[in-house]
Motif scaffolding. Structure first.
Motif, short mmCIF file in Angstrom:
data_model
loop_
_atom_site.label_atom_id
_atom_site.label_comp_id
_atom_site.label_asym_id
_atom_site.label_seq_id
_atom_site.Cartn_x
_atom_site.Cartn_y
_atom_site.Cartn_z
N ILE A 1 -9.29 0.10 -7.11
CA ILE A 1 -8.22 -0.42 -6.25
C ILE A 1 -8.16 -1.94 -6.20
O ILE A 1 -7.10 -2.51 -5.99
N PHE B 1 -13.12 10.16 -3.66
CA PHE B 1 -11.96 9.63 -4.36
C PHE B 1 -11.77 10.20 -5.76
O PHE B 1 -10.69 10.70 -6.11
N SER C 1 -4.90 2.63 5.95
CA SER C 1 -6.35 2.51 5.75
C SER C 1 -7.08 2.74 7.07
O SER C 1 -8.11 3.42 7.11
N GLY D 1 2.69 -2.81 -4.04
CA GLY D 1 2.08 -4.12 -4.08
C GLY D 1 1.64 -4.63 -2.73
O GLY D 1 0.65 -4.15 -2.19
N ILE E 1 -12.11 3.69 -0.69
CA ILE E 1 -10.79 3.24 -1.11
C ILE E 1 -10.17 2.30 -0.08
O ILE E 1 -9.59 1.27 -0.42
N ALA E 2 -10.37 2.62 1.20
CA ALA E 2 -9.84 1.74 2.25
C ALA E 2 -10.62 0.43 2.27
O ALA E 2 -10.03 -0.64 2.46
N ILE F 1 -3.40 6.16 -0.46
CA ILE F 1 -3.56 4.71 -0.39
C ILE F 1 -3.53 4.10 -1.79
O ILE F 1 -2.82 3.12 -2.05
N ALA F 2 -4.25 4.71 -2.72
CA ALA F 2 -4.30 4.17 -4.08
C ALA F 2 -2.91 4.19 -4.71
O ALA F 2 -2.49 3.23 -5.35
N PRO G 1 -7.17 9.08 0.58
CA PRO G 1 -7.53 8.01 -0.36
C PRO G 1 -6.58 7.92 -1.55
O PRO G 1 -6.26 6.82 -2.02
N HIS H 1 -0.45 1.69 -3.09
CA HIS H 1 -0.74 0.29 -3.36
C HIS H 1 -0.28 -0.09 -4.77
O HIS H 1 0.15 -1.22 -4.98
N LEU I 1 -0.03 -0.51 4.43
CA LEU I 1 -1.25 0.01 3.83
C LEU I 1 -2.46 -0.22 4.72
O LEU I 1 -3.40 0.58 4.73
N SER I 2 -2.46 -1.31 5.46
CA SER I 2 -3.57 -1.56 6.38
C SER I 2 -3.60 -0.49 7.46
O SER I 2 -4.67 0.01 7.83
N THR J 1 -7.29 6.25 7.96
CA THR J 1 -8.32 6.90 7.15
C THR J 1 -9.72 6.57 7.65
O THR J 1 -10.62 7.42 7.63
N TYR K 1 -9.30 -1.61 -0.53
CA TYR K 1 -8.01 -2.20 -0.21
C TYR K 1 -8.18 -3.41 0.70
O TYR K 1 -7.54 -4.46 0.49
#
Lengths: 297, 281
Positions: A235, B217, B253, B243, A119-120, B235-236, B232, B239, B249-250, B256, A123
């Motif tokens: 994603i 996931f 991530s 948006g 998922i990361a 994050i989903a 996960p 996002h 979000l980075s 994670t 993204y």
């Protein structure tokens, strides 16, 4: 000391039963339940009610264009990604499997992507693919090329998904090939060289035939995983534009839990299962033949 | 060895290295950008074409977003650890029985049972996930860590059994046989003889299982929504809600990815152990 097998009690059963029991409960039972769902109508009003629906879900599946689209997308991703991963993984392993200054660095670096959370990773690629403020199109334009519709084009979005899969999973093939190459006897290379074989000939006629089993195994294991692809598509594009990148798993998820049509979602999922089993069986047959010809060649 | 010009070899290796590293570089730099640096088009070099700011990290670790991340992070850690310990224990037990003793389940003998367990890994998760959604819903384990732990144990058991079976095949049986001949019970031999020599195999198995549970996931997407959701899923969800807040979000991530990278570095000895040992001699 050794007692004949038929007189020994099945002393190992007690060690195996917890694992087998859990798998029966949480894998086999749900699997059969899914199979039952494909022949059912589901109602969740006042508890779970199933009623028999005959072949209705299966008929709907075969006449559902969106099912065939997602099936086609999945097959394209599996075929494209796995063949690229096997070629690239093998090629990279050939480059670093022998002593090379800095070789250890590359071996570690090349493995990293396969451990990363999909998922990361998805993204991360979503940012890279961004067509207006992402870096890929900016780099293309910097070298005088037109920007690409990475996630909005006609065919490119599906290829973008393949690119991400190749980025993340070539390392898996690389690791298996590295181990396979290392297991070949050291004298092989020298013997071929003494016989006057060029590097290319050694590779083609000596190394490649010996590596066929490793390459087939790696390709098979990758294909089984690639058929399940969903995270990065979920994603990056959510299956779009339209349904151009929708995989079978994603389609089953949308039908089952967004449209809340669990019986039909289960039918799509079960079709995926049949596809994976058929592909596995075909592959095992093919491997057997490949191995047989290899012995006789 | 001298068949190829090394320049070409290094050229290819460098290209692939850039391909591996650039996306990660972009993720790391994005976590230090602000709205301006994101929306004005791609900015590549900190201090050159954008000013890096630790705001995203500060918000995430100390500020307003801490609460959002804390729950899923805790869920990921708890579910990953618990499920991996259980998968390791059940897998090791099954592998021991299959590698050392006679197993007979109906018509299935040792090899058949091993094949059946390992082949479960082929099953696409979506096939069981939709049914598990209904089953966990019926028993009230939907959106609970317990439910997710149980599912992850079953998900990782084929791998754990296979890894431990390979391991036990490499450990000579003579040690425990000597203990048994000396009059120890099987349980004592297991505890005092087999377990101590199995630690490396158990650790590797645990780490592999943890990695798969940490990264998983689809099951988490279907079986958790809120209380039990993992990183996960966070994050989903973030996002879709927000948006283009790339920085935040980075950073999520990267939080994670960090354990996954650490585990890989721990395991890479196991993954290419023989290769490295062989190549650098």
């Amino acid at each position: 000391m050794e007692i004949p097998a038929r007189r020994r009690a099945a002393e190992g059963n007690v060690y195996v039963l917890p694992a087998v029991g859990l798998l029966l409960l949480l894998t086999l039972f749900p699997f059969l339940f899914t199979l039952a769902l494909t022949f059912s109508r589901v109602s969740l009003v006042g508890g779970l009610h199933l009623s028999f629906a005959g072949l209705g879900n299966w008929y709907r599946l075969l006449t559902d264009p969106r099912f065939w689209t997602s099936l086609g997308n999945t097959v394209v991703v599996v075929a494209g990604a796995v063949s690229l991963e096997v070629m690239l993984g093998f090629g990279l392993a050939l480059l670093v499997h022998r002593p090379l200054p800095g070789g250890a660095f590359f071996r570690v670096l090349f493995i990293v992507p396969m451990a990363l959370t999909p998922i990361a990773v998805g993204y991360m690629w979503r940012m890279l693919f961004n067509e207006t403020i992402g870096p890929l199109n900016a780099l293309l334009q910097a070298i005088g090329l037109p920007p690409l519709g990475w996630v909005s084009g006609e065919r490119l979005p599906l290829l973008s998904m393949i690119l991400v899969d190749v980025w993340q999973w070539t390392p898996f093939v690389f690791v298996l090939c590295l181990a396979g190459l290392q297991a070949l006897p050291e004298e092989l290379w020298e013997a071929a060289q003494l016989d006057g074989a060029s590097g290319g000939q050694t590779l083609r006629y000596v190394v490649l035939p010996l590596m066929v089993p490793t390459l087939l195994t790696a390709g098979f294991l990758r294909a089984v995983e690639a058929f399940k692809i969903v995270d990065v598509i979920f994603i990056i594009t959510g299956g779009g534009p339209g349904t151009r990148t929708e995989s079978l798993t994603l389609h089953a998820y949308y039908r089952g839990l967004h449209a809340f049509d669990l019986a039909y979602g289960a039918t799509i999922a079960f079709a995926l299962f049949l596809l994976v089993v058929l592909a596995s069986l075909a592959f095992l047959r093919l491997t057997r033949r490949a191995r047989a010809t290899e012995v006789w060649a | 060895m001298k068949r190829r010009p090394p320049v070409l070899t290094y050229g290819i290796l460098a290209v692939w290295s850039v391909g591996v590293l650039f996306p990660l570089y972009w993720l790391v730099t994005a976590s230090f950008k602000d709205a301006l640096a994101v929306h004005q088009g791609p900015k590549f070099l900190p201090w050159v074409d954008f000013r890096p700011t630790p705001d995203a990290w500060r918000n995430l670790l100390l500020g307003v977003e801490r609460e959002t991340v804390y729950g899923p992070l805790l869920n990921s850690v708890v579910v990953g650890t618990t499920s991996s310990l259980l998968a390791m224990a059940l897998g090791a037990s099954a592998a021991y029985g299959l590698a050392r003793l006679r197993v007979r389940l109906g018509p299935m003998a040792n090899e058949d049972v091993l094949f059946w367990i390992v082949s479960q890994r082929i099953m696409p998760p979506i096939v069981t996930a939709l049914a598990l959604f209904l089953l966990l819903r019926t028993v009230g384990l939907l959106d609970t860590r317990t439910g997710l732990v149980l599912v992850y144990v079953a998900f990782n058991l084929p791998l754990a059994t296979w890894l431990m079976h390979n391991f036990f095949r490499q450990v000579p049986a003579s040690l425990e046989e000597a203990a048994l001949v000396d009059g120890a019970t099987r349980a004592r031999a297991l505890w005092h003889v087999v377990l101590p020599v199995s630690v490396p195999g158990l650790v590797a198995t645990f780490l592999f299982c943890f990695l798969f549970a940490w990264n998983e996931f689809l099951f988490a997407l279907i079986l958790t929504f809120n209380r039990a959701r993992t990183l996960p899923i966070l994050i989903a969800a973030q996002h879709t809600q927000r948006g283009i807040e790339w920085w935040s979000l980075s950073a999520m991530s990267l939080i994670t990815l960090l354990p996954a990278v650490l585990i890989t570095l721990l395991l890479q000895g196991y993954l290419v152990g023989r290769v490295l040992g062989g190549a650098e001699r």
